[in-house]
Design a protein around this motif. Structure first.
Motif, mmCIF file in Angstrom:
data_model
loop_
_atom_site.group_PDB
_atom_site.id
_atom_site.type_symbol
_atom_site.label_atom_id
_atom_site.label_comp_id
_atom_site.label_asym_id
_atom_site.label_seq_id
_atom_site.Cartn_x
_atom_site.Cartn_y
_atom_site.Cartn_z
ATOM 1 N N UNK A 172 0.812 -1.219 0.000
ATOM 2 C CA UNK A 172 0.000 0.000 0.000
ATOM 3 C C UNK A 172 0.847 1.272 0.000
ATOM 4 N N UNK A 173 2.026 1.189 -0.606
ATOM 5 C CA UNK A 173 2.888 2.359 -0.671
ATOM 6 C C UNK A 173 3.563 2.502 -2.017
ATOM 7 N N UNK A 174 3.915 3.723 -2.325
ATOM 8 C CA UNK A 174 4.646 4.024 -3.557
ATOM 9 C C UNK A 174 5.576 5.188 -3.254
ATOM 10 N N UNK A 175 6.796 5.054 -3.715
ATOM 11 C CA UNK A 175 7.761 6.145 -3.605
ATOM 12 C C UNK A 175 8.553 6.144 -4.898
ATOM 13 N N UNK A 176 8.922 7.317 -5.360
ATOM 14 C CA UNK A 176 9.712 7.339 -6.577
ATOM 15 C C UNK A 176 9.764 8.702 -7.209
ATOM 16 N N UNK A 177 10.241 8.696 -8.454
ATOM 17 C CA UNK A 177 10.363 9.938 -9.207
ATOM 18 C C UNK A 177 10.215 9.653 -10.695
ATOM 19 N N UNK A 178 9.751 10.675 -11.387
ATOM 20 C CA UNK A 178 9.642 10.646 -12.843
ATOM 21 C C UNK A 178 10.306 11.925 -13.334
ATOM 22 N N UNK A 179 11.330 11.780 -14.160
ATOM 23 C CA UNK A 179 12.015 12.939 -14.720
ATOM 24 C C UNK A 179 11.650 13.057 -16.188
ATOM 25 N N UNK A 180 11.214 14.249 -16.554
ATOM 26 C CA UNK A 180 10.819 14.556 -17.923
ATOM 27 C C UNK A 180 11.506 15.866 -18.286
ATOM 28 N N UNK A 181 12.553 15.759 -19.111
ATOM 29 C CA UNK A 181 13.325 16.956 -19.432
ATOM 30 C C UNK A 181 14.040 17.476 -18.203
ATOM 31 N N UNK A 182 13.828 18.753 -17.900
ATOM 32 C CA UNK A 182 14.504 19.382 -16.757
ATOM 33 C C UNK A 182 13.664 19.358 -15.484
ATOM 34 N N UNK A 183 12.566 18.644 -15.511
ATOM 35 C CA UNK A 183 11.670 18.638 -14.360
ATOM 36 C C UNK A 183 11.542 17.231 -13.786
ATOM 37 N N UNK A 184 11.590 17.142 -12.472
ATOM 38 C CA UNK A 184 11.427 15.863 -11.793
ATOM 39 C C UNK A 184 10.200 15.937 -10.896
ATOM 40 N N UNK A 185 9.354 14.929 -11.003
ATOM 41 C CA UNK A 185 8.166 14.812 -10.171
ATOM 42 C C UNK A 185 8.449 13.769 -9.110
ATOM 43 N N UNK A 186 8.178 14.102 -7.869
ATOM 44 C CA UNK A 186 8.431 13.189 -6.755
ATOM 45 C C UNK A 186 7.100 12.650 -6.225
ATOM 46 N N UNK A 187 7.143 11.392 -5.807
ATOM 47 C CA UNK A 187 5.979 10.716 -5.235
ATOM 48 C C UNK A 187 6.408 10.144 -3.893
ATOM 49 N N UNK A 188 5.666 10.477 -2.841
ATOM 50 C CA UNK A 188 6.006 10.004 -1.500
ATOM 51 C C UNK A 188 4.735 9.818 -0.692
ATOM 52 N N UNK A 189 4.769 8.911 0.255
ATOM 53 C CA UNK A 189 3.690 8.810 1.227
ATOM 54 C C UNK A 189 3.777 9.996 2.168
ATOM 55 N N UNK A 190 2.632 10.498 2.626
ATOM 56 C CA UNK A 190 2.650 11.668 3.511
ATOM 57 C C UNK A 190 2.031 11.410 4.879
ATOM 58 N N UNK A 191 1.387 10.274 5.057
ATOM 59 C CA UNK A 191 0.759 10.023 6.343
ATOM 60 C C UNK A 191 1.772 9.440 7.323
ATOM 61 N N UNK A 192 1.619 9.761 8.616
ATOM 62 C CA UNK A 192 2.468 9.106 9.614
ATOM 63 C C UNK A 192 2.263 7.590 9.526
ATOM 64 N N UNK A 193 3.268 6.843 9.871
ATOM 65 C CA UNK A 193 3.262 5.392 9.693
ATOM 66 C C UNK A 193 2.030 4.710 10.309
ATOM 67 N N UNK A 194 1.704 5.034 11.546
ATOM 68 C CA UNK A 194 0.562 4.387 12.209
ATOM 69 C C UNK A 194 -0.736 4.671 11.454
ATOM 70 N N UNK A 195 -0.892 5.884 10.982
ATOM 71 C CA UNK A 195 -2.091 6.260 10.228
ATOM 72 C C UNK A 195 -2.124 5.553 8.879
ATOM 73 N N UNK A 196 -0.986 5.476 8.199
ATOM 74 C CA UNK A 196 -0.914 4.816 6.890
ATOM 75 C C UNK A 196 -1.194 3.325 7.008
ATOM 76 N N UNK A 197 -0.742 2.696 8.096
ATOM 77 C CA UNK A 197 -0.951 1.260 8.272
ATOM 78 C C UNK A 197 -2.416 0.915 8.495
ATOM 79 N N UNK A 198 -3.207 1.867 8.973
ATOM 80 C CA UNK A 198 -4.645 1.637 9.177
ATOM 81 C C UNK A 198 -5.454 1.860 7.913
ATOM 82 N N UNK A 199 -4.815 2.357 6.874
ATOM 83 C CA UNK A 199 -5.528 2.707 5.643
ATOM 84 C C UNK A 199 -5.281 1.681 4.541
#
Length: 184
Positions: free
Chosen positions: A141-168
């Protein structure tokens, strides 16, 4: 003297109007289009947020608990269908939508681990884009990473605290651009 004062005032007004147009255009998120959608598994909760109050207005509970990176001036809050995303990536191609424009990424699983822990990392490139790079790591239930397109990089990260994310079943993630404060 009076003519130069009027000319200076007119120039100052023009500068303010131009700045307002540029900043106003940067503040808009046309039709709620997310900056980046990964495959068909991205569900956008809030597009173009700039503050915790934007998240509260969208109905996100306890938005002040979220770990929003300092460099993310404008961002999307999303969830993913992780099982569907994993299936898409296992197929070797992944559809990416950047500001509404579709790109096809060719990805392959990185085989640097010897255990099957349901955490998989993929790398690849966007077809037809010379300066591109895709790095994604998925879990149940998690995803982290990046996509670079030309000079721009898009970042993907989880933002919920661990305990909250584990309940979701589908925890919240942030997607933001390396451009930071501007319209992605």
């Amino acid at each position: 003297m009076r003519r130069s004062l009027i000319g200076g005032a007119a120039l100052l007004v023009c500068v303010f109007v131009a700045a307002a147009v540029v900043l106003g255009a940067g503040a808009q998120n046309p039709a709620g289009v997310p900056v980046l959608a990964v495959g068909d598994s991205t569900h956008v909760i809030v597009a173009g947020a700039t503050s915790v109050s934007d998240l509260a207005a969208a109905g996100i509970p306890a938005p002040d608990e979220l770990k929003i990176p300092k460099g993310a001036g404008r961002y999307d809050i999303v969830t993913f269908n992780h099982a569907a995303l994993s299936r898409e990536m296992e197929g070797g191609t992944l559809l990416l939508r950047v500001r509404g424009t579709e790109y096809l990424a060719e990805v392959h699983r990185m085989n640097f681990e010897q255990i099957d822990d349901d955490i998989d990392s993929y790398e690849g490139r966007i077809v037809g884009v010379g300066e591109s790079d895709v790095l994604l790591t998925t879990s149940e239930n998690g995803l982290i990473g990046s996509v670079t397109l030309g000079r721009e990089t898009f970042r993907i990260e989880g933002v919920e605290p661990r305990a909250r994310a584990e309940r979701s079943a589908s925890p919240l993630h942030i997607i933001y651009s390396s451009r930071g404060a501007g319209w992605f």
